[in-house]
Design a protein around this motif. Structure first.
Motif, short mmCIF file in Angstrom:
data_model
loop_
_atom_site.label_atom_id
_atom_site.label_comp_id
_atom_site.label_asym_id
_atom_site.label_seq_id
_atom_site.Cartn_x
_atom_site.Cartn_y
_atom_site.Cartn_z
N GLY A 233 0.81 -1.21 0.00
CA GLY A 233 0.00 0.00 0.00
C GLY A 233 0.84 1.26 0.00
O GLY A 233 0.52 2.24 -0.68
N LEU A 234 1.95 1.25 0.75
CA LEU A 234 2.85 2.41 0.77
C LEU A 234 3.47 2.63 -0.62
O LEU A 234 3.55 3.76 -1.10
CB LEU A 234 3.95 2.21 1.81
CG LEU A 234 3.54 2.43 3.28
CD1 LEU A 234 4.60 1.87 4.22
CD2 LEU A 234 3.32 3.91 3.56
N ASN A 235 3.90 1.54 -1.24
CA ASN A 235 4.48 1.67 -2.59
C ASN A 235 3.44 2.16 -3.59
O ASN A 235 3.74 3.00 -4.45
CB ASN A 235 5.07 0.32 -3.03
CG ASN A 235 6.45 0.08 -2.46
OD1 ASN A 235 7.43 0.68 -2.90
ND2 ASN A 235 6.53 -0.77 -1.45
N ASP B 266 13.57 -1.27 1.09
CA ASP B 266 13.38 -0.55 -0.17
C ASP B 266 12.19 0.40 -0.09
O ASP B 266 12.22 1.49 -0.66
CB ASP B 266 13.18 -1.54 -1.33
CG ASP B 266 14.45 -2.30 -1.68
OD1 ASP B 266 15.53 -1.91 -1.20
OD2 ASP B 266 14.35 -3.30 -2.43
N THR B 267 11.15 -0.02 0.63
CA THR B 267 9.98 0.84 0.79
C THR B 267 10.33 2.07 1.62
O THR B 267 9.90 3.19 1.31
CB THR B 267 8.82 0.06 1.45
OG1 THR B 267 8.54 -1.11 0.68
CG2 THR B 267 7.57 0.91 1.53
N MET B 268 11.12 1.87 2.68
CA MET B 268 11.55 3.01 3.48
C MET B 268 12.40 3.97 2.63
O MET B 268 12.27 5.20 2.73
CB MET B 268 12.37 2.56 4.70
CG MET B 268 11.62 1.68 5.70
SD MET B 268 10.08 2.40 6.36
CE MET B 268 8.84 1.55 5.36
N MET B 269 13.24 3.42 1.79
CA MET B 269 14.07 4.27 0.92
C MET B 269 13.22 5.02 -0.11
O MET B 269 13.53 6.14 -0.49
CB MET B 269 15.14 3.42 0.23
CG MET B 269 16.21 2.89 1.18
SD MET B 269 17.25 4.20 1.88
CE MET B 269 18.40 4.44 0.51
N ARG B 270 12.13 4.41 -0.53
CA ARG B 270 11.21 5.12 -1.43
C ARG B 270 10.54 6.28 -0.70
O ARG B 270 10.26 7.32 -1.31
CB ARG B 270 10.13 4.17 -1.97
CG ARG B 270 10.59 3.32 -3.13
CD ARG B 270 9.40 2.87 -3.96
NE ARG B 270 8.93 3.91 -4.86
CZ ARG B 270 7.79 3.86 -5.55
NH1 ARG B 270 6.99 2.81 -5.41
NH2 ARG B 270 7.43 4.85 -6.34
N MET B 271 10.24 6.09 0.58
CA MET B 271 9.70 7.20 1.36
C MET B 271 10.66 8.39 1.35
O MET B 271 10.25 9.54 1.25
CB MET B 271 9.46 6.76 2.82
CG MET B 271 8.27 5.87 3.04
SD MET B 271 6.69 6.75 2.95
CE MET B 271 6.83 7.87 4.34
N ARG B 272 11.94 8.09 1.44
CA ARG B 272 12.96 9.14 1.48
C ARG B 272 13.25 9.69 0.09
O ARG B 272 13.46 10.89 -0.08
CB ARG B 272 14.23 8.55 2.11
CG ARG B 272 15.53 9.32 1.95
CD ARG B 272 15.71 10.47 2.93
NE ARG B 272 15.34 10.21 4.30
CZ ARG B 272 16.14 9.70 5.23
NH1 ARG B 272 17.36 9.35 4.92
NH2 ARG B 272 15.71 9.53 6.45
N TYR B 273 13.26 8.82 -0.93
CA TYR B 273 13.75 9.23 -2.25
C TYR B 273 12.70 9.11 -3.34
O TYR B 273 12.94 8.58 -4.41
CB TYR B 273 15.00 8.41 -2.61
CG TYR B 273 16.14 8.65 -1.66
CD1 TYR B 273 16.77 9.89 -1.62
CD2 TYR B 273 16.58 7.67 -0.79
CE1 TYR B 273 17.80 10.14 -0.73
CE2 TYR B 273 17.61 7.90 0.10
CZ TYR B 273 18.23 9.14 0.12
OH TYR B 273 19.25 9.39 1.01
N SER B 274 11.51 9.60 -3.06
CA SER B 274 10.48 9.69 -4.11
C SER B 274 10.52 11.11 -4.68
O SER B 274 11.20 11.99 -4.14
CB SER B 274 9.09 9.40 -3.53
OG SER B 274 8.74 10.38 -2.59
#
Length: 802
Positions: free
Chosen positions: A517-519, A571-579
């Motif tokens: 869901g986050l992705n 990877d999901t946490m990194m997407r939170m940071r680098y979207s």
């Protein structure tokens, strides 16, 4: 009318309530003058020191002792101990003239009208005209207290009833006096909500006001029902606790905590001052309560009440329960009801009420009688204690910790069903209920365009509940504004180009469905929106990763799958940071493990003041594996330039994880490095949190948000740090401060935060550290003692030291 601001207040009376109020104003940055009476006698210790009654340390003894005791109490009345410096103490003889310098005076002395009037007479001679002056009385009529005072005093005087403890209970009752200016009431109503983080409720000047009038009725009603239904105190507490959205302390445990004498005092006040109340006799104290009062079984303060802690001859601790028939203590009995079993699969409390009132056992009978009595009583209190029904619901939710107020529960059961269960026990609702039904209105509340409307008795229509414009209420928009959902999350459009991800899993744990869901939310935001908020309005933001899933994979030795699952989390946490869009996390309540890691990877955190946040993975035998270990290493590196001793800095961040530190407020989380000064913010009113988070996401976007570049400049100290950590864990184990397995976990964390066994300090990337973190996490999952810890946590909810 000139703008009114509150920069400094005076609190008169430093008892538990006075000190608590003083601390809460200090919490929000207000300077506080706390005053109390001068002692009339020296203590033995003061005599030994040769002090006299004229010495300042003696004259301020009472106020200083009270404040000191308050600051030591648990749970703490203050967000951060350093905030106590905002409180100055003094006494009512030497320092009363200083009230001329304050913007608001709050009286919190003993509940005796004669003493309060004496205090007000003194204050009236020193206060500056226009200064707010209020009383924290819990029931003395406001009209009597201001009688005889100056016109300016009476115009700026009213009741402001905080509930104890002032930091934690949200109800703030405002009770006008006969001559209180409307603008004073309006100011206090707004200030309570925006600055103090309260639910402000303007009440009429009637005995016990709103919260205690309804709350004490509910408890007294139970006192009279419990014997008629043949229920034990354990059974009543089972029926009146979390299953219906009430605190775990339920009824009898709550009375033990509050003090039976306090409850009896308020009940007697209502009995004496409300002779025309149709439930007047219910406020008469039952015989078994009179016996408990005579025995001084007052609850926690006296060591025993409805429950009693007992230590047997062999040292075994046991909590005993009071048998209400014999008034003797006995071992606790397990409470079990078939009706409650039927609600176990119903997650939302509001959906349980129709099932509960239809129960065929003793529990069903209890709920029908209990709700019938409550519905009849609250309907008959309008317009006596308030003209608006929502104020009763707000008071019970904010003052007594109920998840739903009486009229909300009645809506859940159905208007006709509520009337029917009343009729079955010989009760009837107020006339306005029948008029409401006759006019075709079958509910007390409706939602229109995302806003709550309530039934207004005067106009006989539903009108918008005031004060909502600063809030986003997810319950009101979840269906209409849904963008996407799966079993773990709902993604809602919260307006102005911002979407919100709301967790829907049990305890908001983070598993595969939540990560998906986050992705998905990031995909949607990057394609069609300007920003993303991760927030919810459950009791807790998230208790962390789904450790049950981790346990099953580890037990089945599915290490490849577990590796993939942990990498997916990282990877999901990194997407939170680098979207390519700004991300804002809105944590509140318990924000543990993975919930903390998610918050740390957002562009900004808008935390509720009551956020209990930390990386607690050590408690289940692992290290933070969703980017938390990496992030603390990165934050330590960013702090190196501010401190010459880099090893000391790294050690502080290491200990935040190794000691599984959990902040007791969002402000404390800055000390641990979990929240960052200059970047993250704190809001005192949780109801405003999502709207505030949305505004920051929008602001970041409008400022021209650019996708950040992944970091490759993280300084790790290699063998230098690793050696220090290993020596430390060896000595801790040798001193028996930690177990062998604790040492193993700590050494794994040390390896990650040192950047491995590099021969010299080196700059590394986030990905490098994430790989070390994941490898350490997986290796710990192969340990038998780790699996024992996870299993123990799943069974008991408590960490195991092995």
């Amino acid at each position: 009318m000139s703008k009114r601001t509150i920069n400094k207040i005076a609190v008169i009376g430093s008892g538990i309530m006075g000190s608590g109020i003083a601390c809460h104003f200090a919490n929000i940055g207000v300077e506080v003058l706390l005053l109390d009476i001068v002692p009339r006698e020296l203590t033995a210790n003061e005599k030994d020191k040769g002090l006299t009654l004229e010495d300042k340390v003696v004259r301020n003894r009472l106020v200083n002792d009270s404040l000191r005791n308050a600051l030591k109490s648990k749970p703490s009345p203050i967000y951060h101990q350093k905030f106590a410096s905002r409180i100055r103490t003094g006494n009512l003889e030497d320092d009363i003239s200083k009230v001329s310098e304050v913007d608001w005076i709050i009286e919190v002395v003993v509940e005796r009208l004669d003493i309060k009037k004496q205090v007000f007479e003194k204050l009236d001679t020193h206060r500056t005209p226009g200064t707010l002056i209020t009383s924290n009385t819990s029931g003395i009529p406001i009209k009597f207290m201001s009688d005889g005072r100056s016109e300016d005093f009476q115009a700026h005087f009213c009741g402001t009833h905080f509930f104890n403890p002032a930091r934690y209970l949200k109800l703030f009752e405002i009770i006008p006096g006969p001559k209180t200016k409307t603008e004073v009431l309006d100011f206090l109503n707004g200030y309570g909500e925006q600055f103090l983080g309260k639910t402000s409720v303007v009440a009429k000047d009637t005995p016990a006001f709103i919260g205690n009038r309804i709350g004490i009725f509910g408890i007294q009603s139970l006192f009279h029902q419990v014997k008629d239904l043949g229920l034990t105190i354990e059974e009543v507490d089972k029926l009146t606790g979390p299953v219906i959205g009430r605190p775990k302390s339920a009824t009898f445990r709550t009375v033990d905590v509050v003090g039976l004498d306090t409850l009896v005092h308020v009940a007697n006040g209502i009995y004496e001052n409300c002779p025309d109340d149709e439930a007047h006799d219910l406020f008469k104290i039952p015989d078994f309560i009179e016996s408990m009062m005579a025995n001084k079984w007052l609850g926690s303060k006296s060591g025993q009440g409805f429950y009693k802690k007992n230590v047997s001859a062999d040292g075994k601790k046991e909590i005993l329960s009071l048998d209400l028939d014999t008034l003797e203590y006995r071992s606790k009995k397990r409470a079990s009801f078939g009706t409650l079993e039927l609600t176990k699969s119903i997650d939302k409390v509001i959906d349980r009420f129709p099932v509960l009132v239809d129960g065929k056992d003793k529990a069903g009978e209890f709920y029908r009688k209990n709700f019938a009595a409550m519905f009849a009583y609250v309907s008959n209190r309008i317009p006596e204690i308030t003209d608006e029904l929502y104020k009763i619901d707000d008071a019970m939710k904010a003052g007594f910790g109920w998840e739903h107020g009486p009229f909300q529960i009645w809506d859940a059961i159905g208007l006709d069903k509520g009337i029917a269960i009343m009729k079955d026990v010989g009760l009837s609702p107020a006339d306005w209920i029948n008029e409401m039904k006759a006019s075709g209105h079958m509910s007390f509340y409706t939602v229109v365009d995302g806003a709550t409307h309530f039934y207004d008795i005067k106009s006989k229509t539903h009108i918008k509940k005031p004060g909502q414009d600063a809030f986003i209420i997810l319950d009101n928009i979840r269906k209409s504004n849904e963008v996407w959902k799966n079993s773990g999350v709902v993604i809602e459009d919260i307006g102005d180009g911002i979407i919100n991800v709301e967790f829907q899993s049990k305890m908001n744990t983070i598993g595969g469905d939540v990560l998906a869901g986050l992705n998905k939310a990031i995909d949607l935001a990057e394609a069609d929106f300007q920003g993303l908020v991760v927030g919810n309005q459950a009791a807790n933001f998230s208790v962390g990763a789904n450790i049950g899933m981790i346990f099953m994979m580890a037990v089945e030795q599915e290490y490849d799958e577990l590796n993939m699952a942990i990498k997916y989390f990282q990877d999901t946490m990194m997407r939170m940071r680098y979207s390519s869009v700004p991300t804002v996390a809105a944590p509140h309540g318990m924000t543990l493990g993975g919930g903390c890691e998610l918050s740390m990877h957002a562009d900004k955190v808008v935390a509720a003041a009551e956020t209990y946040i930390g990386l607690v993975e050590f408690g289940v035998g692992v290290i933070p594996g969703g980017g938390g270990s990496k992030e603390m290493t990165l934050r330590a590196s960013d702090t190196f330039h501010k401190n010459d001793v880099e090893l000391n800095v790294l050690q502080e961040y290491f200990l935040a994880i190794g000691m599984a530190k959990v902040a007791t407020s969002a402000y404390e989380a800055f000390d641990f490095g979990v929240l960052q000064k200059g970047k993250d913010i704190v809001v005192v009113n949780k109801d405003r949190q999502l709207a505030m988070a949305k505004s920051y996401a929008k602001l970041l976007s409008e400022q021209g948000y650019t996708k950040p570049i992944q970091r490759s400049d993280i300084k790790v100290l290699g063998k230098q740090a690793l050696g220090m950590f290993l020596v430390g864990t060896d000595s801790m184990e040798a001193g028996k401060y930690i177990s062998e397995h604790d040492k193993k976990i700590a050494n794994k964390l040390a390896y990650v935060m040192a950047g491995g066994d590099l021969s010299e300090p080196t700059l590394v990337s986030e990905r490098y550290l994430l790989d070390l973190e994941r490898e350490a996490f997986l290796s710990l999952c192969t340990e038998r003692k780790t699996l024992e810890r996870i299993q123990h946590m799943l069974k008991t909810g408590k960490p195991l030291r092995n």
